[in-house]
Motif scaffolding. Structure first.
Motif, PDB file in Angstrom:
ATOM      1  N   PHE A   4      37.986  32.200  33.755  1.00 21.23           N
ATOM      2  CA  PHE A   4      38.814  31.010  33.931  1.00 21.23           C
ATOM      3  C   PHE A   4      38.260  29.862  33.089  1.00 21.23           C
ATOM      4  O   PHE A   4      37.071  29.561  33.156  1.00 21.23           O
ATOM      5  CB  PHE A   4      38.819  30.555  35.400  1.00 21.23           C
ATOM      6  N   GLU A 139      49.263  36.976  42.454  1.00 22.22           N
ATOM      7  CA  GLU A 139      48.381  38.130  42.289  1.00 22.22           C
ATOM      8  C   GLU A 139      48.898  39.068  41.198  1.00 22.22           C
ATOM      9  O   GLU A 139      48.113  39.629  40.422  1.00 22.22           O
ATOM     10  CB  GLU A 139      48.258  38.878  43.621  1.00 22.22           C
ATOM     11  N   LEU A 142      48.006  37.569  37.955  1.00 22.79           N
ATOM     12  CA  LEU A 142      46.586  37.811  37.687  1.00 22.79           C
ATOM     13  C   LEU A 142      46.364  39.212  37.125  1.00 22.79           C
ATOM     14  O   LEU A 142      45.637  39.396  36.139  1.00 22.79           O
ATOM     15  CB  LEU A 142      45.771  37.648  38.974  1.00 22.79           C
ATOM     16  N   LEU A 219      36.927  36.227  37.041  1.00 21.91           N
ATOM     17  CA  LEU A 219      37.791  37.018  37.915  1.00 21.91           C
ATOM     18  C   LEU A 219      37.277  38.455  37.911  1.00 21.91           C
ATOM     19  O   LEU A 219      37.250  39.108  36.869  1.00 21.91           O
ATOM     20  CB  LEU A 219      39.236  36.965  37.423  1.00 21.91           C
ATOM     21  N   VAL A 222      41.348  42.190  41.858  1.00 25.29           N
ATOM     22  CA  VAL A 222      42.490  41.789  42.681  1.00 25.29           C
ATOM     23  C   VAL A 222      43.050  43.035  43.359  1.00 25.29           C
ATOM     24  O   VAL A 222      43.189  44.086  42.729  1.00 25.29           O
ATOM     25  CB  VAL A 222      43.609  41.138  41.836  1.00 25.29           C
ATOM     26  N   SER A 295      47.769  31.156  47.150  1.00 22.23           N
ATOM     27  CA  SER A 295      46.492  31.760  46.762  1.00 22.23           C
ATOM     28  C   SER A 295      45.993  31.208  45.427  1.00 22.23           C
ATOM     29  O   SER A 295      44.789  31.263  45.132  1.00 22.23           O
ATOM     30  CB  SER A 295      46.616  33.277  46.689  1.00 22.23           C
ATOM     31  N   SER A 296      46.905  30.661  44.615  1.00 23.62           N
ATOM     32  CA  SER A 296      46.467  30.046  43.365  1.00 23.62           C
ATOM     33  C   SER A 296      45.663  28.774  43.647  1.00 23.62           C
ATOM     34  O   SER A 296      44.711  28.453  42.935  1.00 23.62           O
ATOM     35  CB  SER A 296      47.667  29.719  42.471  1.00 23.62           C
ATOM     36  N   CYS A 299      42.235  29.896  44.426  1.00 19.90           N
ATOM     37  CA  CYS A 299      41.476  30.181  43.200  1.00 19.90           C
ATOM     38  C   CYS A 299      40.921  28.898  42.592  1.00 19.90           C
ATOM     39  O   CYS A 299      39.762  28.847  42.161  1.00 19.90           O
ATOM     40  CB  CYS A 299      42.362  30.902  42.178  1.00 19.90           C
ATOM     41  N   TRP A 300      41.760  27.870  42.570  1.00 24.26           N
ATOM     42  CA  TRP A 300      41.299  26.576  42.051  1.00 24.26           C
ATOM     43  C   TRP A 300      40.154  26.035  42.908  1.00 24.26           C
ATOM     44  O   TRP A 300      39.156  25.525  42.382  1.00 24.26           O
ATOM     45  CB  TRP A 300      42.462  25.586  42.012  1.00 24.26           C
ATOM     46  N   ILE A 330      38.641  35.831  48.388  1.00 22.74           N
ATOM     47  CA  ILE A 330      39.825  35.144  48.900  1.00 22.74           C
ATOM     48  C   ILE A 330      40.730  36.166  49.582  1.00 22.74           C
ATOM     49  O   ILE A 330      41.042  37.207  48.996  1.00 22.74           O
ATOM     50  CB  ILE A 330      40.591  34.447  47.758  1.00 22.74           C
ATOM     51  N   ILE A 342      41.280  38.631  46.461  1.00 25.10           N
ATOM     52  CA  ILE A 342      40.894  38.214  45.108  1.00 25.10           C
ATOM     53  C   ILE A 342      39.410  37.916  45.114  1.00 25.10           C
ATOM     54  O   ILE A 342      38.938  37.105  45.927  1.00 25.10           O
ATOM     55  CB  ILE A 342      41.670  36.957  44.655  1.00 25.10           C
ATOM     56  N   VAL A 344      36.280  36.454  43.056  1.00 24.08           N
ATOM     57  CA  VAL A 344      35.884  35.640  41.916  1.00 24.08           C
ATOM     58  C   VAL A 344      34.385  35.384  41.989  1.00 24.08           C
ATOM     59  O   VAL A 344      33.795  35.374  43.075  1.00 24.08           O
ATOM     60  CB  VAL A 344      36.662  34.294  41.853  1.00 24.08           C
TER      61      VAL A 344
END
Length: 349
Positions: A4, A139, A142, A219, A222, A295-296, A299-300, A330, A342, A344
């Motif tokens: 990322f 997802e 991703l 990442l 997933v 879910s994004s 991720c942030w 996640i 997910i 990370v």
């Protein structure tokens, strides 16, 4: 491996252009609406024609495209696209008896309008796709990105999501029992469990490539599951952990999409119970609300945790051992039917 770079998030909290996760902005009228920035990079004439979903997508993407002007592809996840503009267009058909219609509403009404407008604004003719898979849209975007990066190791892709609270979908989902009827603040979302939650919205954009240098996070993997059986989800988690971790190893943080809906508690409880007692547990939907690509936002948040070196206090459900957060798992659950894990990781060095 996929990394990322340059994450941008427009959310109901203070996330863009400044970031402050030490406080939480309260919901209003049982809604968590985004704090829209001024969008200095979007010409006023163009912005007037943009629906909110498109406006957020373009506004979040432009700061990244200033640093990486021509990505090799644009992958956007959304659930409803410009649903409000779609309804306006359909109403116009009736109102004007299929006569002279305003084209702007039609152009902004399609799900791929966000990805298309980003490409038009930057004259990008590369791979362009919108993933519309309800609770697993982000997802799938991703996984699409990860597969492309395996095939094109020197490429860089713009990955993102955008979803808004449209009156049309909100009314349908509320009547279906997805949202709370009684007044409740997001800050009290977990104090009393009941049926339903609080809707939210947001947009997340990030550059993905295989370059570790300068990356914000990595990442790792997933996994998506379609099931209403908590045991199926638990078995999928067991397999996922065994594939991604050495025996005896665990993620440092479990970040879940728990949203106060008592009908989904068993899924989250099972996942938390499966984790080793040393794993710290945090939640994120009282910050962003519930929406298909929430879910994004998680991720942030994970990227922010890696960059700051600490978990914001207002996210923590269960404190863990005082050790650096290197890997975050996640888990998100959408309406009890769509589930995703997910994984990370912080970038070494």
């Amino acid at each position: 491996m996929a990394y990322f770079h340059f994450p941008v998030c427009i959310s109901p909290q203070i996330s863009f252009p400044e970031v402050d996760l030490s406080q939480i902005r309260e919901s209003k009228n049982n809604l968590l609406e985004v704090i829209e920035p001024a969008y200095p990079g979007i010409p006023a004439a163009a912005m007037r024609r943009m629906g909110k979903s498109v406006r957020m997508a373009v506004g979040a993407a432009l700061p990244i495209l200033e640093k990486f002007p021509q990505p090799d592809g644009i992958m956007i996840a959304t659930a409803n696209g410009g649903m409000e503009d779609c309804i306006k267009f359909l109403n116009q058909i009736v109102e004007y008896n299929e006569g002279l219609l305003t084209p702007a509403n039609f152009v902004q009404s399609t799900s791929n309008a966000g990805a298309a407008q980003i490409a038009l604004a930057t004259k990008n003719h590369n791979y362009n796709i919108t993933h519309v898979h309800r609770g697993l849209a982000f997802e799938n975007a991703l996984m699409d990105t990860m597969m492309l990066l395996k095939e094109n190791t020197d490429a860089g892709y713009l990955l993102g999501s955008t979803d808004v609270i449209s009156a049309y979908n909100y009314n349908i989902d509320r009547n279906a029992g997805c949202f709370r009827d009684e007044p409740i603040l997001n800050t009290h979302l977990f104090q009393s469990k009941a049926k339903g939650t609080i809707p939210g919205e947001g947009s997340f954009m990030v550059l993905m490539n295989n370059q570790q240098v300068g990356a914000s996070a990595e990442l790792i993997a997933v996994k998506t599951i379609h099931s209403r059986d908590p045991q199926v989800v638990l078995k999928s988690l067991e397999k996922f952990i065994s594939e991604q971790f050495m025996p005896g190893e665990w993620p440092d943080l479990l970040l879940t999409g728990e949203d106060g809906d008592e009908r989904l508690s068993l899924f989250y409880d099972n996942v938390e119970t499966f984790m080793n007692e040393s794993v710290q547990v945090a939640r994120f939907k009282h910050f962003c609300g519930d929406y298909c690509t929430a879910s994004s936002f998680a991720c942030w948040l994970a990227i922010q945790i890696f960059e700051s070196g600490e978990v914001p206090v207002l996210l923590i459900k269960k404190a863990g051992k005082n050790k650096p957060i290197k890997r975050i798992l996640i888990y998100n659950n959408f309406r009890g039917a769509q589930h995703a894990f997910i994984l990370v990781s912080a970038v070494d060095g």
